[in-house]
Design a protein around this motif. Structure first.
Motif, mmCIF file in Angstrom:
data_model
loop_
_atom_site.group_PDB
_atom_site.id
_atom_site.type_symbol
_atom_site.label_atom_id
_atom_site.label_comp_id
_atom_site.label_asym_id
_atom_site.label_seq_id
_atom_site.Cartn_x
_atom_site.Cartn_y
_atom_site.Cartn_z
ATOM 1 N N UNK A 190 0.826 -1.204 0.000
ATOM 2 C CA UNK A 190 0.000 0.000 0.000
ATOM 3 C C UNK A 190 0.861 1.255 0.000
ATOM 4 N N UNK B 118 -3.996 5.697 0.846
ATOM 5 C CA UNK B 118 -5.397 5.331 0.972
ATOM 6 C C UNK B 118 -6.218 6.606 1.129
ATOM 7 N N UNK C 260 -6.354 9.153 4.116
ATOM 8 C CA UNK C 260 -6.475 8.451 5.388
ATOM 9 C C UNK C 260 -5.114 7.979 5.870
ATOM 10 N N UNK C 261 -4.296 7.514 4.933
ATOM 11 C CA UNK C 261 -2.986 6.979 5.301
ATOM 12 C C UNK C 261 -2.048 7.111 4.118
ATOM 13 N N UNK D 231 -14.045 2.072 4.062
ATOM 14 C CA UNK D 231 -13.065 1.483 4.976
ATOM 15 C C UNK D 231 -13.521 1.512 6.422
ATOM 16 N N UNK D 232 -14.427 2.427 6.757
ATOM 17 C CA UNK D 232 -14.821 2.529 8.148
ATOM 18 C C UNK D 232 -15.711 1.372 8.589
ATOM 19 N N UNK E 134 -14.577 -1.439 8.383
ATOM 20 C CA UNK E 134 -13.512 -2.331 8.859
ATOM 21 C C UNK E 134 -13.614 -3.719 8.268
ATOM 22 N N UNK E 135 -14.073 -4.657 9.066
ATOM 23 C CA UNK E 135 -13.866 -6.047 8.703
ATOM 24 C C UNK E 135 -14.667 -6.518 7.513
ATOM 25 N N UNK E 136 -15.657 -5.759 7.066
ATOM 26 C CA UNK E 136 -16.548 -6.341 6.072
ATOM 27 C C UNK E 136 -16.295 -5.827 4.669
ATOM 28 N N UNK E 137 -15.040 -5.484 4.428
ATOM 29 C CA UNK E 137 -14.723 -4.889 3.148
ATOM 30 C C UNK E 137 -13.954 -5.830 2.239
ATOM 31 N N UNK E 138 -14.363 -5.848 0.998
ATOM 32 C CA UNK E 138 -13.597 -6.514 -0.045
ATOM 33 C C UNK E 138 -13.034 -5.436 -0.955
ATOM 34 N N UNK E 139 -11.765 -5.554 -1.288
ATOM 35 C CA UNK E 139 -11.159 -4.599 -2.206
ATOM 36 C C UNK E 139 -11.194 -5.163 -3.620
ATOM 37 N N UNK E 140 -11.477 -4.291 -4.562
ATOM 38 C CA UNK E 140 -11.542 -4.664 -5.976
ATOM 39 C C UNK E 140 -10.427 -3.929 -6.712
ATOM 40 N N UNK F 210 -9.425 -9.581 11.538
ATOM 41 C CA UNK F 210 -10.854 -9.740 11.291
ATOM 42 C C UNK F 210 -11.181 -9.615 9.808
ATOM 43 N N UNK G 114 -8.405 -12.244 3.025
ATOM 44 C CA UNK G 114 -8.875 -12.458 1.663
ATOM 45 C C UNK G 114 -7.839 -13.247 0.870
ATOM 46 N N UNK H 29 -13.437 -13.932 0.729
ATOM 47 C CA UNK H 29 -13.324 -13.145 1.948
ATOM 48 C C UNK H 29 -13.624 -14.124 3.071
ATOM 49 N N UNK I 233 -7.719 1.361 7.493
ATOM 50 C CA UNK I 233 -7.812 -0.086 7.617
ATOM 51 C C UNK I 233 -7.186 -0.668 6.363
#
Lengths: 117, 113
Positions: free
Chosen positions: A45, A48, A55-56, A98-99, A101-107, B30, B33, B48, B99
């Motif tokens: 990375x 972001x 963000x970063x 991104x907020x 958090x855990x439920x994100x998939x990146x494409x 958490x 992938x 995922x 994140x």
């Protein structure tokens, strides 16, 4: 649904020249990422964005790399001046938010292959 | 930061064979992938899977979060399965609200006819 678009697909430049890459994320995706992938390695990375804010950017070599996402949609990554070690594939990715958090998939987009001579 | 190790680094299979790819990670996560990077460089999401088991056709994945590893199974491999398989784990980045996914170095799979 259209995927992440990137251009150009390939670029060859000489060291000390400048280069810019463009990315258009999936419609509605708030988060956009730029990665650098050196041959034989996993993507790393660089920066972001969340909407049009950074963000970063802790891993972005800020002396030569810059990126912007002015309207919170498409983004450009620039290198000036380029060095030989910048030869890599530059990948753009997007995710919904991104907020979450855990439920994100990146494409990921198809990437831009940069060769610095 | 989180460390991600994948094994084996390279794998050559005869078409029709089965294989297991492994991903070890250094901290609780958490988000995990699996991606496939085809020979043209496109990264495609496979799973995922922060915990449990999922299956999609000839591919399946299992993550045992308490033991910090994940496995990707490929059954009846085809030449189109060739490419690099990456495991990526999610964790907090340096910026507020950041994140990030940290990628392993990948397993390069070559399936020969």
């Amino acid at each position: 649904e259209a995927g992440v678009a990137q251009s150009p697909r390939y670029k060859i430049i000489e060291k000390r020249q400048s280069v810019a890459f463009w990315c258009n994320p999936i419609s509605g995706h708030a988060t956009l990422y730029w990665y650098q992938q050196i041959l034989g390695q996993g993507p790393k990375l660089l920066i972001q964005f969340q909407n049009n804010g950074v963000v970063d950017d802790s891993q972005l070599p800020k002396d030569r790399f810059s990126a912007e996402r002015l309207k919170g949609v498409d983004s450009t990554l620039k290198i000036q001046p380029a060095k030989l070690e910048d030869s890599a594939v530059y990948l753009c990715a997007s995710s919904l938010d991104t907020l979450r958090l855990a439920r994100e998939t990146q494409y990921f987009g198809p990437g831009t292959r940069l060769l610095v001579l | 930061g989180i460390q991600v190790e994948q094994s084996p680094p390279d794998l050559i299979l005869q078409e029709g064979a089965n294989s297991t790819l492994r991903c070890n990670f250094s901290d609780s996560v958490n988000n995990l992938q699996w991606f496939h990077q085809n020979p043209w460089g496109q990264l495609i999401n496979l799973f995922y899977i922060p915990s449990g088991t999922k299956q999609n056709g000839r591919l399946s994945a299992t993550t045992v979060a308490t033991e910090r590893y994940s496995l990707l199974y490929i059954s009846s491999s085809q030449t189109t399965d060739s490419g690099v398989y990456f495991c990526a784990v999610g964790g907090l980045g340096s910026g507020a609200g950041s994140y990030q996914l940290t990628f392993g170095k990948g397993t390069k799979l070559s399936v020969i006819p």
